[in-house]
Each structure stands twice: as C-alpha cells, then as structure tokens.
Design a protein around this motif. Structure first.
Motif, PDB file in Angstrom:
ATOM      1  N   VAL A 258      35.084  37.466  46.675  1.00 45.41           N
ATOM      2  CA  VAL A 258      35.145  38.717  45.628  1.00 45.41           C
ATOM      3  C   VAL A 258      34.929  38.256  44.480  1.00 45.41           C
ATOM      4  N   PRO A 259      33.540  38.452  44.042  1.00 44.35           N
ATOM      5  CA  PRO A 259      33.421  37.779  42.495  1.00 44.35           C
ATOM      6  C   PRO A 259      34.429  37.878  41.211  1.00 44.35           C
ATOM      7  N   ASP A 260      34.735  39.025  41.186  1.00 51.30           N
ATOM      8  CA  ASP A 260      35.822  39.360  39.979  1.00 51.30           C
ATOM      9  C   ASP A 260      37.252  38.836  40.392  1.00 51.30           C
ATOM     10  N   CYS A 261      37.464  38.362  41.571  1.00 48.03           N
ATOM     11  CA  CYS A 261      38.809  37.788  41.946  1.00 48.03           C
ATOM     12  C   CYS A 261      38.940  36.593  42.389  1.00 48.03           C
ATOM     13  N   ALA A 262      37.809  35.713  42.394  1.00 45.26           N
ATOM     14  CA  ALA A 262      37.667  34.346  42.698  1.00 45.26           C
ATOM     15  C   ALA A 262      38.667  33.262  41.888  1.00 45.26           C
ATOM     16  N   ALA A 263      39.007  33.713  40.595  1.00 52.68           N
ATOM     17  CA  ALA A 263      39.826  33.006  39.870  1.00 52.68           C
ATOM     18  C   ALA A 263      41.177  33.131  40.298  1.00 52.68           C
ATOM     19  N   VAL A 264      41.512  34.225  40.884  1.00 52.62           N
ATOM     20  CA  VAL A 264      43.140  34.180  41.437  1.00 52.62           C
ATOM     21  C   VAL A 264      42.987  33.843  42.885  1.00 52.62           C
ATOM     22  N   ALA A 265      42.088  33.208  43.612  1.00 55.62           N
ATOM     23  CA  ALA A 265      42.232  33.311  44.939  1.00 55.62           C
ATOM     24  C   ALA A 265      43.284  32.126  45.562  1.00 55.62           C
ATOM     25  N   ASN A 266      43.479  31.172  44.673  1.00 58.74           N
ATOM     26  CA  ASN A 266      44.485  30.281  45.282  1.00 58.74           C
ATOM     27  C   ASN A 266      45.924  30.255  44.805  1.00 58.74           C
ATOM     28  N   THR A 267      45.886  31.645  44.258  1.00 59.53           N
ATOM     29  CA  THR A 267      47.385  32.212  43.880  1.00 59.53           C
ATOM     30  C   THR A 267      48.019  33.097  44.807  1.00 59.53           C
ATOM     31  N   GLN A 268      49.407  33.413  44.652  1.00 64.32           N
ATOM     32  CA  GLN A 268      49.990  34.374  45.615  1.00 64.32           C
ATOM     33  C   GLN A 268      50.001  35.601  44.889  1.00 64.32           C
ATOM     34  N   GLU A 269      48.892  35.986  43.752  1.00 61.35           N
ATOM     35  CA  GLU A 269      49.030  37.316  43.165  1.00 61.35           C
ATOM     36  C   GLU A 269      47.537  37.850  43.213  1.00 61.35           C
ATOM     37  N   THR A 270      47.047  38.043  44.452  1.00 64.83           N
ATOM     38  CA  THR A 270      45.653  38.613  44.423  1.00 64.83           C
ATOM     39  C   THR A 270      45.536  40.097  44.672  1.00 64.83           C
ATOM     40  N   SER A 281      31.906  44.977  46.912  1.00 64.72           N
ATOM     41  CA  SER A 281      32.373  43.714  46.770  1.00 64.72           C
ATOM     42  C   SER A 281      33.343  43.327  47.927  1.00 64.72           C
ATOM     43  N   ILE A 282      34.429  44.208  48.408  1.00 64.48           N
ATOM     44  CA  ILE A 282      35.170  44.156  49.642  1.00 64.48           C
ATOM     45  C   ILE A 282      34.598  43.988  50.914  1.00 64.48           C
ATOM     46  N   LEU A 283      33.477  44.551  51.016  1.00 65.31           N
ATOM     47  CA  LEU A 283      32.624  44.523  52.326  1.00 65.31           C
ATOM     48  C   LEU A 283      31.705  43.338  52.257  1.00 65.31           C
ATOM     49  N   ALA A 284      31.328  42.982  51.126  1.00 64.04           N
ATOM     50  CA  ALA A 284      30.646  41.716  51.280  1.00 64.04           C
ATOM     51  C   ALA A 284      31.445  40.440  51.502  1.00 64.04           C
ATOM     52  N   ALA A 285      32.809  40.401  50.913  1.00 61.47           N
ATOM     53  CA  ALA A 285      33.616  39.483  51.304  1.00 61.47           C
ATOM     54  C   ALA A 285      34.069  39.441  52.648  1.00 61.47           C
ATOM     55  N   PHE A 286      34.271  40.624  53.123  1.00 62.71           N
ATOM     56  CA  PHE A 286      34.746  40.791  54.604  1.00 62.71           C
ATOM     57  C   PHE A 286      33.678  40.029  55.679  1.00 62.71           C
ATOM     58  N   THR A 287      32.420  40.496  55.106  1.00 62.22           N
ATOM     59  CA  THR A 287      31.073  40.024  56.131  1.00 62.22           C
ATOM     60  C   THR A 287      31.231  38.517  56.142  1.00 62.22           C
ATOM     61  N   ALA A 288      31.348  37.784  54.737  1.00 62.21           N
ATOM     62  CA  ALA A 288      30.995  36.405  54.397  1.00 62.21           C
ATOM     63  C   ALA A 288      32.128  35.575  55.240  1.00 62.21           C
ATOM     64  N   THR A 289      33.457  36.174  55.520  1.00 57.84           N
ATOM     65  CA  THR A 289      34.362  35.597  56.113  1.00 57.84           C
ATOM     66  C   THR A 289      34.359  35.679  57.531  1.00 57.84           C
ATOM     67  N   ALA A 290      33.667  36.439  58.084  1.00 57.56           N
ATOM     68  CA  ALA A 290      33.735  37.216  59.543  1.00 57.56           C
ATOM     69  C   ALA A 290      32.481  36.292  60.396  1.00 57.56           C
ATOM     70  N   ILE A 291      32.826  34.971  60.265  1.00 60.27           N
ATOM     71  CA  ILE A 291      31.888  33.974  60.898  1.00 60.27           C
ATOM     72  C   ILE A 291      32.636  33.256  61.961  1.00 60.27           C
ATOM     73  N   SER A 292      32.410  33.426  63.262  1.00 61.64           N
ATOM     74  CA  SER A 292      33.168  32.362  64.501  1.00 61.64           C
ATOM     75  C   SER A 292      32.323  31.864  65.072  1.00 61.64           C
ATOM     76  N   PRO A 293      32.401  30.589  65.608  1.00 62.59           N
ATOM     77  CA  PRO A 293      31.493  30.085  66.629  1.00 62.59           C
ATOM     78  C   PRO A 293      31.637  30.302  67.900  1.00 62.59           C
ATOM     79  N   VAL A 294      32.552  31.195  68.280  1.00 63.49           N
ATOM     80  CA  VAL A 294      33.020  31.776  69.588  1.00 63.49           C
ATOM     81  C   VAL A 294      33.058  33.390  69.673  1.00 63.49           C
ATOM     82  N   GLY A 295      32.299  33.949  68.576  1.00 64.59           N
ATOM     83  CA  GLY A 295      32.617  35.405  68.425  1.00 64.59           C
ATOM     84  C   GLY A 295      33.728  36.111  68.334  1.00 64.59           C
ATOM     85  N   LEU A 296      34.135  37.183  68.855  1.00 66.35           N
ATOM     86  CA  LEU A 296      35.377  38.016  68.561  1.00 66.35           C
ATOM     87  C   LEU A 296      36.569  37.348  69.263  1.00 66.35           C
ATOM     88  N   ILE A 297      36.458  36.396  70.180  1.00 62.92           N
ATOM     89  CA  ILE A 297      37.507  35.927  70.857  1.00 62.92           C
ATOM     90  C   ILE A 297      38.596  35.186  69.734  1.00 62.92           C
TER      91      ILE A 297
END
Length: 551
Positions: A258-270, A281-297
């Motif tokens: 999420v572009p505007d939140c990258a600076a706090v990504a490694n904190t516990q205050e996101t 932006s939420i949907l784009a980040a959701f899509t970017a992190t939804a990649i699995s080599p074995v699908g939905l399992i």
C-alpha cells in the motif's frame, strides 16, 4: 470453487424480476420491499452490520441496529466484498449484507426451517450472489417440507482475515468468522418476521465455507445459533493452522504494497494508516500478496488460532480430542478427487511434492520425517493415484501428478473429515458422512475445460451444482443426483435425519458411529453405504500426527 466470469455475468444480467405482487416485510421501523418470481419471494442486500469502512476497517463487526429509512429496496443482492479477481467497481467494502428467499405467500407465523449458506473461496473470494437458492426452495415445496434459504457476505482476504501480532493485539483476528456469527445472530433475531423458525436453522457451506462452519463449533455458542450443520469439502479444517505471529511477514508485505503505508510496514502500528488508505490501494495490495505456487490450498489469508477468547482457541484436533466443541449434529463429506484442481498439472518430481507438504506444514524435523513417511505411503504408482479409479491412465501428464493429487486429497480433505466424524462418533454425537464418487457429476464451472480429458475426476466443487441445480447451470432433468442430494440435505434440515419419507426415493443413510463407521457413497448407479476405510493406513498416519500438520 466458482468462476469469476460467472459472478460478473450474474451480477450484471440477473436482477430479480417482479411477476407477482410485491412482497413486504416489516423490519423494525423499516418496510423491506422484496421481489417475487415464480413461486418465491426474495429480500436481498439487507445490511446486518455497520459498514466496515474507515475506522471500522479491520474491526469486529458491529450489528446494524436499524436501517434508518422508511422503506428499503431489497429487490437484489448487495455487492460482493472486496476480493481478488473482481474489479473494484463490482465490489464494495460496505458488503455485510444478508439475503432471504422464501416460498411465496408465506405467513410470518409459518415458522418453517431455515437453511443458511456460507460460500467458499479460500477465504479470499466468494459472494452470496453466486448462490441462487431457488431450486433448493422449489424442491422443498415440491416435497411438502418447505424451507427458507438464507445467505450472506463476509469479509475476505486481509479485510476479513488480517494476520500478525498487531491484529492479535487489537482483537482483529478472524473477522470473517465474526461476520458469520453476527449474521447468524441476525437470523435468530429476525427470521421469524419472514416466516422462519429460529430454532430450526441448519448452517451449510462448501470448501472454506465448510471451514467457517467448523470454526463455529469451537467458541461461538453454536448451540444457540443453529441446530444442525452440513460441511461439504471442508470438515476437519485444512492443515496449516497457526497463531498470528506466523503471518507477520505476510502482513508486512501487504502493508508495504500500500504506497502510503510502506513506511510503517515493519512496525506494529499499521492499522491507522491502512484504515485511511483508499480501497483501490487495499485491493492492489491484496492482489499482490495473493500468489501461491499451489493455489488456494496453501492459503495466504487464513483462519488463525486466536487463543482462549477467540473463535478458534486451539488446533481443532486438540479441541475435538478434549471434547471442547459444540454438540450440534452434522453431515460432513468430500468428493472423491478433492486434490486434483489444487495440484499443478506440470508437476513431475518428488521434490515438488515435498514443497507442497512443507508449504502446508512449516518445516520442522518432525515434518521432514513425516514427509518421508508420506512419500512411502503414497508410492509413484498411477493406479493408486487421483483421480482414483482410473487405473494406469496418466492423461498425458507425469505420473507424479496423480501421486501428488492423492496426497493433497487426503492431507487437506479426507483425513480431516475422518478425524472429525470419528471424534463425533466417540462422543455419541449424531453425524452422517458421505463420499461423492460419480465421475459423471459436473465439475466446478471454473475447471470445466481442464476436466475434458478426465484428469480432474470428481474434483473439488463438483458437489455444488448438484445442490444448486439449474441455478448453477445443471440440467437437473438429466442428472438424478441433484434431486437425491438436495432431498438428503433438505430432509436433514427439516427433520434432523436425511431419511424422511418425502421427495426422491433414496437409500437409507445410517449415522456414523464407532461401531459402524460408514459413509454414503453417492453415485448415480450405486448410492450405498460403504466402510470408511479407504486408504486406511495412509490416512491413519496423517491423523495420528494432526499437531505436526497443524490440523
């Protein structure tokens, strides 16, 4: 499982048409205006929770106390929740809505049973609008045991199943499960207004929807929400259930995307930053992190073990073993070849099979040892692989594909179902189990093309069209399993037994007991009870080590 194209077509092309008198229901100070078609009445898109947006994003759902309008247009479904695979404009974060479908002309004093559906989709996709219950209601009326059909939307992906220690600290885990509980509480409070009996609710779901159902057994006071459940391809939970800390890296990656939140990504205050981010932006980040080599399992966004006050206090296998679960009768079952659509068809090596096991188990010395045993229990012999019953055929693929499909099938589906039903039988809880084995049963629409050569068998999702009939594109006139399965399901919801005397003539389905561990084999040519001992040695090994596999 379902086709996203089908979802878009359904939303765009199937508004519910008025062809009879306009039905109305008084809900508090608001009149719901529904629609009538054929001999049924529909009330849809009814908010059951406050919109989970702004400061309510990543928060537990708040009940919608009142609609604050004199009349409410309930003639169609609400939009699906934000999810991968759908354009932003086809979804909404203000998606926590519920739908009621009932026989036409039903009196508010009728008090008939209710069937409450939970969609699947790997906790990352799905929508109530994909599941038109008209054939279920029509069949219930035809057999003189009418039911009301209810379904709803729950939050998905990072919005419904946020992870990491910050989410745990903020009591924000398993929000999609909490959405479900709130929707069931809405049913308990309001379904009598539609002619339903709140004491006769059966909750049913498939895949991740069945996983949600199982979660309800552990700390949701399920006994106050439903009197029975049906779990299709998801009882026993998927493996790979962990506490929140395991998903810290995933949450950081999501926040960083999420572009505007990258600076706090490694904190516990996101959370505050993410609550201010726009939905695109939420949907784009959701899509970017939804990649699995074995699908939905191997689920990126998953149910999390959330401790004593959570919806899943511990691993299901531990809770079942100690008797800490709701005593609510159930039907639980699977399809013959659940693993095929989750197994890459280009898989051709033992190392790739090990990768699947390790991805699903968080490697440890115990898992490495267990993986070696699994490979021995599932040898590279095509006749033993999945799709089962296809002999030495390999469909032009490596024999390792059938081997891996058999492992995925048992690891994620068959073993969990058997573990759950055996625990219930031990505690003398009324339970029925089934195995859909007919290769002529329709595959999930999203996998129709891949099934053309027979490589999928009776795959994950094959059962859904058999329940929903024409609403799922099934020609019910040529597929007798539709009436058979629907009658079993309705009978159980109405009478707490799949064996009432109404509807299709069908074999008696005996309960699953410690003295008689049997499953109903569902097959056009031979629906009959069979011993629950298929692949006994290998499944027993998986179930002897449920904690290793985080089951």
């Amino acid at each position: 499982m379902f086709s996203k194209t089908r979802l878009l077509l359904w939303l765009a092309a199937t508004p519910l048409h008025f062809i009879h008198a306009i039905p109305e229901v008084q809900l508090g100070s608001t009149v719901l205006i529904g629609s009538t078609f054929a001999d049924q009445e529909f009330f849809g898109g009814i908010p059951y929770a406050e919109a989970p947006v702004g400061q309510l994003r990543f928060s537990r759902p708040l009940p919608k106390a009142f609609l604050n309008v004199t009349t409410f247009d309930a003639t169609n479904f609400g939009l699906p929740c934000l999810q991968i695979g759908l354009p932003l404009e086809a979804t909404s974060e203000d998606c926590l809505t519920i739908n009621v479908l009932r026989p036409a002309g039903l009196s508010s004093t009728a008090q008939i049973p209710v069937m409450f559906w939970i969609y699947g989709g790997g906790y990352s996709a799905g929508a109530s609008s994909m599941f038109n219950g008209t054939q279920i209601v029509a069949q219930s009326v035809k057999r003189l045991t009418p039911v009301i059909y209810v379904n709803f939307n729950y939050r998905l992906g990072p919005l419904g199943f946020p992870g990491g220690v910050e989410a745990a600290r903020r009591d924000a885990l398993n929000l999609g499960i909490r959405d479900t509980i709130l929707a069931l509480e809405w049913v308990q409070k309001n379904i009598h207004l539609f002619g339903g009996d709140p004491s006769k609710v059966t909750v049913f779901g498939e895949s991740a929807g069945a996983g949600v159902v199982q979660c309800l057994y552990f700390n949701s006071h399920l006994e106050t929400l439903a009197r029975a459940t049906i779990m299709q391809s998801g009882a026993g939970m998927f493996a790979n259930l962990h506490n929140a800390s395991i998903s810290n890296a995933l949450w950081q990656n999501f926040t960083a995307a999420v572009p505007d939140c990258a600076a706090v990504a490694n904190t516990q205050e996101t959370f505050e930053c993410l609550r201010s981010a726009d939905a695109s932006s939420i949907l784009a980040a959701f899509t970017a992190t939804a990649i699995s080599p074995v699908g939905l399992i191997v689920l990126e966004w998953n149910v999390i073990v959330d401790g004593p006050d959570g919806v899943l206090p511990d691993l299901p296998s531990k809770l079942m073993a100690s008797g800490k679960y709701a005593r609510v009768p159930f039907i639980a079952g699977t399809n013959l070849d659940e693993g095929t659509i989750f197994t890459p068809q280009d898989l051709n090596s033992t190392s790739q099979i090990l990768e699947i096991i390790f991805l699903a188990s968080e490697p440890s010395a115990a898992v490495v040892t267990a993986a070696d045993e699994i490979l021995q229990l599932y040898p590279d012999v095509p006749a033993l692989g999945s799709p089962f019953g296809t002999g030495n055929a390999t469909f032009g693929l490596s024999s390792q594909y059938k081997r891996a499909s058999a492992i995925v099938d048992d690891f994620f589906f068959q073993a969990g179902r058997r573990l759950f039903t055996q625990a219930a039988a031990r505690d003398k809880l009324l339970a029925h189990a089934y195995l859909l084995t007919d290769p002529s049963a329709l595959p999930s629409p999203s996998t129709a093309a891949r099934s053309a050569n027979g490589s999928l068998g009776v795959s994950h999702g094959s059962d859904v069209p058999l329940i929903y009939g024409e609403a799922s594109g099934l020609d019910q006139s040529t597929n007798p399993l539709h009436a058979l399965m629907t009658d079993y399901w309705i009978s159980f919801a109405v009478s707490m037994s799949p064996n009432d005397a109404h509807g299709t003539s069908r074999p008696t389905w005996d309960p699953y007991t410690s003295q008689d561990e049997t499953v109903l084999q569902i097959h056009t040519a031979n629906t009959t009870l069979i011993p629950d001992n298929y692949r006994a040695t290998s499944i027993s090994f998986l179930n002897a080590n449920p904690v290793i596999f985080r089951r």
